[in-house]
Design an enzyme around this catalytic site. Structure first.
Site, short mmCIF file in Angstrom:
data_model
loop_
_atom_site.label_atom_id
_atom_site.label_comp_id
_atom_site.label_asym_id
_atom_site.label_seq_id
_atom_site.Cartn_x
_atom_site.Cartn_y
_atom_site.Cartn_z
N CYS A 160 0.80 -1.23 0.00
CA CYS A 160 0.00 0.00 0.00
C CYS A 160 0.83 1.28 0.00
O CYS A 160 0.28 2.37 -0.13
CB CYS A 160 -0.94 0.00 1.20
N HIS A 292 -3.91 7.82 5.92
CA HIS A 292 -4.01 6.50 5.31
C HIS A 292 -5.40 5.93 5.60
O HIS A 292 -6.05 5.38 4.71
CB HIS A 292 -2.91 5.58 5.84
N GLU A 303 -2.41 4.90 13.46
CA GLU A 303 -2.19 6.17 12.78
C GLU A 303 -2.55 7.35 13.68
O GLU A 303 -1.84 8.37 13.70
CB GLU A 303 -2.99 6.25 11.49
N LYS A 324 -10.71 7.24 1.48
CA LYS A 324 -10.86 5.85 1.00
C LYS A 324 -12.31 5.38 0.92
O LYS A 324 -12.62 4.53 0.07
CB LYS A 324 -10.02 4.91 1.88
N HIS A 329 -9.73 1.49 -1.16
CA HIS A 329 -8.31 1.36 -0.88
C HIS A 329 -7.68 0.72 -2.12
O HIS A 329 -7.85 -0.47 -2.38
CB HIS A 329 -8.08 0.49 0.35
N PHE A 388 1.39 -3.13 4.61
CA PHE A 388 1.82 -4.42 5.13
C PHE A 388 3.33 -4.56 4.88
O PHE A 388 3.85 -4.07 3.87
CB PHE A 388 1.08 -5.56 4.45
#
Length: 400
Positions: A160, A292, A303, A324, A329, A388
């Protein structure tokens, strides 16, 4: 040698439609492009929503898909056409002093899925040109060949954070003087039955709606799309009469080196701090953060903790939103898509909303711009992408 880096062109293909303005209008209005998807073999699946391209956009992408071009590369080609048109790039703008750095998480996932199904289910050989279609660098290579970019052609694949790191690397190449112009961005098309199921097995997808930073949030919504930006030395843009949409001012990236899936607030905070240092700005200079903000329980908590580390008590009054829920996403393309939204927010002086918000989570003390956009005076904005593998990337833009 340190130069200011201008963003002179932007192009996007998302579930909201074709065009950077189309993307921004949807994000600013809080108009979600998430829809029910009908994928083979998923009739009884728990999750059947995604931010998939609509039929009209799908038809345009099909025009660019052929024996050597997968869906993810076709989306990049279409987004690039818009970006280059806005930047008004002449033919000589490409060549040896122009590079390209794109990001993708999965590359040609659609072709991979189709070939695997043909081979294992139908006992049919793969397409003869399947290798160049599925390789992650296909989009960058096709664009470099189409436009004659003979500088470096690079592809970043860090889940991502892919396109955010691609933009950051392009920024450093221009700022350092290594290149005069770099085409950056990302593309992702992984809405295939097998990939969708793999994400569902991680228990990170919501069957209802993405609700970043909200109470009762229960996961993210997958999306597909592409975004391309033109970066060039600000003095070069000025010399040829190009409009500077905004200045890309800072970039920071870190690795948690802790866990493949669980986010780490310390690593995310360091990426933001490095981006601010790169831009020569104090945290107080930031007027908006495009987070994010996936809508998963642990990502939003981490976050928020990272943002609190960077901005302190001011966080409660700083607009922090996630778009998002509008465009999904988009994994490897997420950073580029969301940077376009951030640049537009900066230019319009508007903080786009975090839609689907049901109320505050007491563990997340921030201002998510709930459900409706609002005016926001800002000279600089921050855009986050976390991945990730423990990869973190932050970008800072300033008004031109």
């Amino acid at each position: 040698m340190t130069r200011q880096v201008a963003i002179t062109g932007m192009g996007a293909v998302t579930a909201a439609g074709i065009g950077a303005d189309t993307l921004w209008n949807a994000a600013a209005a809080g108009r979600s492009a998430v829809r029910t998807v009908d994928l083979p073999g998923r009739e009884k699946a728990r999750v059947n929503i995604a931010a998939a391209l609509d039929e009209a956009t799908d038809a345009r992408i099909a025009e660019h898909t052929n024996t050597t071009t997968d869906r993810f590369a076709a989306m990049a080609l279409l987004a690039a056409r818009e970006a280059f048109g806005q930047a008004n790039l002449p033919g000589e703008a490409f060549g040896q002093r122009c590079g390209i750095v794109l990001g993708t998480g999965a590359g040609g996932a659609v072709s991979t899925d189709r070939n695997a199904r043909a081979f294992y289910v139908k006992d049919v050989d793969a397409e003869p040109m399947s290798v160049p279609k599925v390789m992650p660098n296909a989009a960058a290579s096709l664009l470099s060949m189409k436009y004659g970019m003979t500088g470096p052609a690079l592809t970043i694949s860090t889940a991502c954070a892919s396109s955010a790191q691609a933009i950051g690397l392009g920024f450093e190449l221009v700022r350092s003087g290594a290149l005069d112009r770099v085409i950056v961005g990302g593309s992702e098309a992984m809405l295939t039955p097998a990939v969708f199921r793999a994400w569902e097995m991680l228990h990170v997808l919501t069957p209802v709606a993405s609700r970043p930073f909200s109470r009762r949030r229960d996961g993210m919504v997958l999306g597909e799309g592409a975004a391309i930006l033109v970066l060039e030395a600000e003095e070069s843009a000025r010399a040829r009469g190009a409009e500077t949409l905004s200045l890309l001012a800072g970039y920071g990236t870190t690795s948690d080196a802790r866990d493949m899936l669980r986010p780490d607030a310390d690593g995310a905070a360091r990426a933001m701090q490095l981006a601010l240092q790169s831009a020569g700005l104090a945290p107080d200079a930031i007027g908006y953060v495009n987070a994010h903000g996936t809508g998963t329980v642990y990502n939003d908590l981490a976050e928020a903790e990272a943002l609190r580390t960077v901005f302190g008590a001011r966080l409660q009054d700083l607009p922090v939103s996630s778009t998002k829920p509008v465009h999904g996403h988009c994994i490897g393309a997420a950073g580029a898509i969301e940077l376009i939204v951030t640049v537009a927010a900066l230019r319009e002086q508007i903080a786009p909303p975090t839609i689907n918000w049901l109320g505050a989570d007491p563990k997340i003390p921030l201002d998510p711009v709930p459900n409706e956009r609002r005016p926001a005076a800002m000279d600089a904005a921050l855009c986050n992408s976390f991945a990730f593998g423990g990869i973190n990337a932050s970008l800072v833009v300033r008004r031109a």
